[in-house]
Design a protein around this motif. Structure first.
Motif, PDB file in Angstrom:
ATOM      1  N   LYS A 120      -3.999 -10.652   2.365  1.00 36.41           N
ATOM      2  CA  LYS A 120      -3.633  -9.299   2.789  1.00 36.41           C
ATOM      3  C   LYS A 120      -3.100  -9.321   4.215  1.00 36.41           C
ATOM      4  CE  LYS A 120      -5.842  -4.757   3.611  1.00 36.41           C
ATOM      5  NZ  LYS A 120      -7.131  -4.021   3.581  1.00 36.41           N
ATOM      6  N   ASP A 145       0.855  -1.182   0.000  1.00 41.41           N
ATOM      7  CA  ASP A 145       0.000   0.000   0.000  1.00 41.41           C
ATOM      8  C   ASP A 145       0.897   1.240   0.000  1.00 41.41           C
ATOM      9  OD1 ASP A 145      -1.666   2.184   0.770  1.00 41.41           O
ATOM     10  OD2 ASP A 145      -3.096   0.784   1.659  1.00 41.41           O
ATOM     11  N   THR A 159      -2.044  -6.528   7.326  1.00 35.41           N
ATOM     12  CA  THR A 159      -2.091  -5.139   7.799  1.00 35.41           C
ATOM     13  C   THR A 159      -1.069  -4.889   8.894  1.00 35.41           C
ATOM     14  OG1 THR A 159      -3.836  -5.717   9.386  1.00 35.41           O
ATOM     15  CG2 THR A 159      -4.536  -4.897   7.222  1.00 35.41           C
ATOM     16  N   TYR A 193      -0.505  -6.679  -0.073  1.00 33.16           N
ATOM     17  CA  TYR A 193      -1.392  -7.649  -0.702  1.00 33.16           C
ATOM     18  C   TYR A 193      -0.550  -8.723  -1.382  1.00 33.16           C
ATOM     19  CZ  TYR A 193      -5.208  -4.284  -0.086  1.00 33.16           C
ATOM     20  OH  TYR A 193      -6.150  -3.424   0.446  1.00 33.16           O
TER      21      TYR A 193
END
Length: 676
Positions: free
Chosen positions: A299, A282, A301, A290
């Motif tokens: 994915k 990102d 985070t 991803y």
């Protein structure tokens, strides 16, 4: 995807089973075709999508690479696409890498490799993709990776089967910087450049990762922590922290926190999703990464500590694009499903393929009752393919594949009462609803084979034992093989299948038949009342009793491969073969040849009742022909695409292309007509 080249072989003039009448000779008129408008590819939307690239500073402006030599363009964040350019006349360039120049966005680089053989190259455009020129230094190189140095846009790197190449002059010239003839640094699948130093380069090969810190003078294997012999599909370097490196391999996803000196395998990706083809970070939150795999999208985070699945496991992800102006907008380039779009950071995805069609259409049908209704049978796309219907002449399409369960559709035909039937990779199916029902329509199997045979028996009559032959029902079986062709034009339906020729007298409720002349390999069928014909690649058979019995049909001895047969209403039997178009008016005793047609390798041939013409096409050509059976003259169209088959929809032609979906004839098309 299969790409076949068939060379013409038209030698021989011997008379074999059938006598060949002296060739018909025609003169050809000289109507030019220079002003002809290319036909329009109208869908069905979807197919194989391979790679994305965005114009710097213009996140709405995207390029999309395919498996068919085409580049598409979108100016609305991937909601709609249009064909921008075809890089080569061939249809088998895979465009896995498109790079838009950071310093000069009108300059676009497209790298390709070729399906089934070593080949490909690099193309450069300086006008936003309107025109392209191949780079001679990389001609015929299979390029699997292409990247631009973030700190110096004049420097680019290309990964090929041969090794790693570098350009320091914006792609004009290239130098091999990996050791020539290296047994280690070749078959380069992925590249990543340090964000601050263009001399620091990571290279992933089909057998582990490598690194250079001096522009290729020296290379170091950075395999510590990586399972041996891992294909490295993708490498990313954190732009904010170059010490943090991610790589994906066939054995999983790995992370290094010391610039590749040591990798640790990341947990959270199932072992059956090992082939992670792409990693994408990102741009606004570097902890979010991803992973596009052959078993769906994942994915993280938390910078790779845990991964969560974001799609079903039947999604094959080739590339991921994250909108830098809105990181919730995520696009996936997928096999079969084309482009999938998410507006909630990957929580949900929907198809975003308007204008994008890379389908292999093997069957095309125009509804007899409504010429605006078109049916297309698609192969190779499993649950994303099957059958499609357009109710407006191809402007839009609905998938109607319920009941097909991922089967390929090789044949479509319509019965006298309007019933639509599909011949698939595993059996015959009937559409049980009006096509206006769209996606709600459902296919029902019609695969019961119930044969009867004459069987000798001994019976006692008036005290005497006598031999008799009686019809005996054999055990009912279910057709599971491929169906190559269907003809439903008469009361008796006819099908060529993997187990032979079948007929049905009850609208497909049951079928009878099997091997004919000890063969089940029939490719095409045609019926005119009780007269039926079927062709193998090397011969033909004919029936005059609606398929109850079959006999050999003589064909010209010089034919090396027969593809299609069709009847015209006067009983003339037409044949399309590698050597061209032939016809007989006496069931094979004499054959005549349409000599002056510019191509010979005929793959599809059909009779159109409305126009009273025989329609002809070839996989090796972008031209189609309509022959007048009465005069043997023909009319020619150029489509701009390689053609599988052609049909007439009222006054307009429609065609199935080999790799670009359904095509429609432009209103302004020019034609060329032959004269006797």
């Amino acid at each position: 995807m299969s790409r076949k080249r068939i060379r013409l072989n038209s030698c021989g003039r011997r008379v074999g089973l059938a006598r060949l009448v002296p060739f018909l000779v025609f003169s050809v008129s000289a109507i030019g075709l220079a002003a002809q408008t290319a036909w329009t590819a109208v869908g069905p939307d979807g197919g194989d999508a391979r790679s994305f690239a965005a114009v710097p500073g213009q996140p709405n402006h995207l390029y999309l690479g395919t498996t068919g030599s085409w580049i598409y363009e979108s100016t609305d964040r991937g909601a709609n696409w249009h064909r921008l350019a075809k890089l080569d006349s061939s249809d088998d360039l895979v465009l896995d890498n498109i790079v838009v120049d950071q310093a000069s966005p009108a300059t676009v680089y497209a790298a390709a490799w070729q399906i089934g053989q070593p080949g490909g190259g690099l193309w450069i455009s300086h006008d936003g993709g309107q025109s392209w020129k191949m780079v001679e230094a990389l001609r015929a190189q299979s390029i699997f990776a292409l990247t631009q140095a973030p700190s110096n846009p004049h420097i680019l790197f290309a990964g090929t089967l041969q090794g790693v190449f570098r350009s320091t002059d914006s792609g004009s010239s290239w130098t091999l910087i990996s050791p020539p003839g290296s047994k280690e640094i070749h078959e380069v699948e992925s590249l990543a450049v340090d964000p601050t130093d263009p001399d620091i380069l990571y290279a992933g090969t089909w057998h582990l990762p490598w690194k250079t810190t001096d522009g290729g003078k020296n290379w170091k294997n950075i395999k510590q922590g990586v399972i041996e012999d891992s294909d490295v599909f993708s490498i990313i370097v954190d732009p904010a922290n170059p010490q943090q490196v991610f790589l994906s391999a066939c054995s999983g996803i790995y992370k290094s926190q010391n610039a590749g000196e040591l990798f640790h395998k990341i947990k959270g990706i199932p072992t059956d999703a090992r082939r992670t083809r792409v990693l994408m970070q990102d741009p606004t939150n570097h902890d979010v990464v991803y992973a596009g795999t052959t078993e769906g999208l994942y994915k993280t985070t938390d910078a790779g500590r845990t991964f969560q699945p974001m799609t079903a496991d039947d999604v094959i992800v080739n590339d991921v694009y994250i909108d830098p102006s809105d990181s919730k907008r995520v696009l996936l380039a997928t096999d079969r499903g084309g482009v999938l779009a998410s507006n909630d950071a990957g929580q949900t995805f929907t198809a975003s393929n308007a204008g994008f069609s890379e389908r292999k259409v093997d069957a095309l049908l125009v509804d007899n009752a409504n010429l605006a209704h078109l049916f297309a049978g698609v192969v190779n796309d499993k649950t994303y393919g099957g059958a499609f219907v357009s109710l407006n002449g191809g402007t839009s399409w609905d998938q109607i594949s319920q009941g097909l369960e991922g089967r390929d559709v090789f044949a479509l035909a319509q019965a006298q009462d309007g019933t639509v039937v599909a011949g698939t990779s595993h059996g015959i199916f009937v559409l049980n609803q009006n096509p206006a029902a769209g996606a709600a329509a459902r296919w029902e199997p019609k695969n019961i084979i119930a044969n009867t045979i004459l069987k000798p028996a001994i019976e006692t009559h008036a005290g005497k034992r006598i031999n008799v032959e009686k019809k005996v029902k054999v055990p009912v079986i279910e057709l599971q093989s491929r169906v190559n062709a269907l003809d439903l034009s008469g009361d008796r339906w006819l099908a060529s299948t993997g187990i032979g020729l079948l007929t049905s007298k009850d609208q497909g409720a049951t079928w009878q038949g099997g091997f004919v002349m000890n063969s089940g390999d029939y490719l095409s069928v045609a019926a005119l009342g009780a007269t039926m014909a079927a062709s193998r690649s090397d011969g033909m058979v004919i029936s005059t009793d609606a398929g109850s019995t079959w006999s050999p049909l003589g064909v010209p001895s010089m034919l090396t491969r027969i593809h299609r047969v069709a009847f015209s209403p006067d009983g003339t039997l037409w044949l399309g073969a590698r050597e061209g178009v032939y016809f007989t008016r006496d069931q094979g005793k004499q054959w005549m040849w349409i000599e002056r047609m510019p191509f010979r390798d005929v793959d599809d041939l059909s009779y159109d009742a409305a126009s009273a013409r025989v329609l002809v096409s070839s996989h090796s050509s972008d031209e189609i022909y309509a022959i007048d059976p009465k005069t043997s003259t023909w009319t020619r169209w150029e489509t701009g695409y390689r053609i599988d088959s052609v049909r007439m929809a009222g006054r307009r032609l429609v065609a199935a292309s080999l790799y670009d979906g359904v095509l429609v004839e432009p209103d302004t098309s020019k034609v060329e007509t032959s004269q006797r």
